[in-house]
Design a protein around this motif. Structure first.
Motif, PDB file in Angstrom:
ATOM      1  N   GLN A 298       0.832  -1.200   0.000  1.00  0.00           N
ATOM      2  CA  GLN A 298       0.000   0.000   0.000  1.00  0.00           C
ATOM      3  C   GLN A 298       0.868   1.251   0.000  1.00  0.00           C
ATOM      4  O   GLN A 298       0.590   2.193  -0.732  1.00  0.00           O
TER       5      GLN A 298
ATOM      6  N   GLU B  27       0.733   3.888  -3.001  1.00  0.00           N
ATOM      7  CA  GLU B  27       0.426   5.302  -2.742  1.00  0.00           C
ATOM      8  C   GLU B  27       1.539   6.199  -3.262  1.00  0.00           C
ATOM      9  O   GLU B  27       1.281   7.269  -3.830  1.00  0.00           O
TER      10      GLU B  27
ATOM     11  N   GLN C  17       1.110   9.110  -5.965  1.00  0.00           N
ATOM     12  CA  GLN C  17       1.513  10.464  -5.563  1.00  0.00           C
ATOM     13  C   GLN C  17       2.575  11.023  -6.506  1.00  0.00           C
ATOM     14  O   GLN C  17       2.511  12.190  -6.905  1.00  0.00           O
TER      15      GLN C  17
ATOM     16  N   ARG D 183      -6.374  11.948  -0.508  1.00  0.00           N
ATOM     17  CA  ARG D 183      -6.477  11.060   0.656  1.00  0.00           C
ATOM     18  C   ARG D 183      -6.580   9.628   0.148  1.00  0.00           C
ATOM     19  O   ARG D 183      -7.458   9.311  -0.660  1.00  0.00           O
ATOM     20  N   TYR D 184      -5.667   8.794   0.622  1.00  0.00           N
ATOM     21  CA  TYR D 184      -5.654   7.398   0.218  1.00  0.00           C
ATOM     22  C   TYR D 184      -6.528   6.598   1.172  1.00  0.00           C
ATOM     23  O   TYR D 184      -6.356   6.655   2.379  1.00  0.00           O
TER      24      TYR D 184
ATOM     25  N   LEU E 146      -7.008  -0.210   0.163  1.00  0.00           N
ATOM     26  CA  LEU E 146      -6.441  -0.998  -0.924  1.00  0.00           C
ATOM     27  C   LEU E 146      -7.187  -2.323  -0.903  1.00  0.00           C
ATOM     28  O   LEU E 146      -7.272  -2.968   0.141  1.00  0.00           O
TER      29      LEU E 146
ATOM     30  N   GLN F 263      -6.630   0.635  -5.539  1.00  0.00           N
ATOM     31  CA  GLN F 263      -6.416   1.633  -4.492  1.00  0.00           C
ATOM     32  C   GLN F 263      -7.473   2.719  -4.636  1.00  0.00           C
ATOM     33  O   GLN F 263      -7.535   3.402  -5.662  1.00  0.00           O
TER      34      GLN F 263
ATOM     35  N   VAL G 186      -8.946   6.307  -3.874  1.00  0.00           N
ATOM     36  CA  VAL G 186      -8.345   7.606  -3.589  1.00  0.00           C
ATOM     37  C   VAL G 186      -9.442   8.677  -3.626  1.00  0.00           C
ATOM     38  O   VAL G 186     -10.246   8.704  -4.556  1.00  0.00           O
TER      39      VAL G 186
ATOM     40  N   TYR H  40      -7.830   3.254  -8.535  1.00  0.00           N
ATOM     41  CA  TYR H  40      -6.634   3.010  -9.341  1.00  0.00           C
ATOM     42  C   TYR H  40      -6.354   1.511  -9.362  1.00  0.00           C
ATOM     43  O   TYR H  40      -6.151   0.907  -8.313  1.00  0.00           O
TER      44      TYR H  40
END
Length: 137
Positions: A25, A29, A33, A83-84, A87, A96, A98, A112
């Motif tokens: 994770q 992320e 990012q 903000r994540y 997963l 993921q 988001v 994602y």
């Protein structure tokens, strides 16, 4: 004494499992990012490098990919906050979730799809715009 030892072993095992689960994770992320940061600086070539071979093949070059994101996903291209969330594994694929706040304050939920390369790095294999979250006052 036996209870103490079992508790220590169990605690260590749970901590190890937690680290193992959080590893992908964190890497996922970071990939997302990094792509968003590349978009913010209009570095389409770098942003394109985080896309999977399938995505790269669909667009052919970084400029076409960048234009698609600008037009189709402006909240990814220019966002205020990210903000994540969770997963998840769905049908053998990692997704993921988001939540993105765009430049004008609107909230967007995206999913994602991530793939891992043979080298162990993560790439973005697709993005879905999900229904907007219900935000109440």
């Amino acid at each position: 004494m036996r209870t103490f030892v079992m508790g220590t072993v169990l605690g260590t095992l749970m901590a190890t499992m937690s680290l193992a689960q959080s590893g992908p994770q964190v890497e996922i992320e970071t990939t997302i990012q990094n792509q968003m940061e590349a978009f913010r600086s209009d570095n389409f070539a770098e942003a394109y490098s985080y896309a999977s071979p399938m995505i790269q093949g669909m667009f052919g070059d970084a400029n076409r990919f960048g234009m698609m994101v600008q037009r189709g996903y402006p909240m990814v291209w220019r966002n205020q906050t990210v903000r994540y969330l969770e997963l998840r594994e769905i049908a053998g694929q990692l997704w993921q979730k988001v939540m993105i706040q765009d430049a004008s304050g609107g909230l967007h939920m995206l999913d994602y799809q991530m793939i891992q390369t043979e080298e162990g790095t993560w790439q973005i294999n697709g993005v879905q715009l999900l229904p907007s979250p219900d935000i109440g006052a």
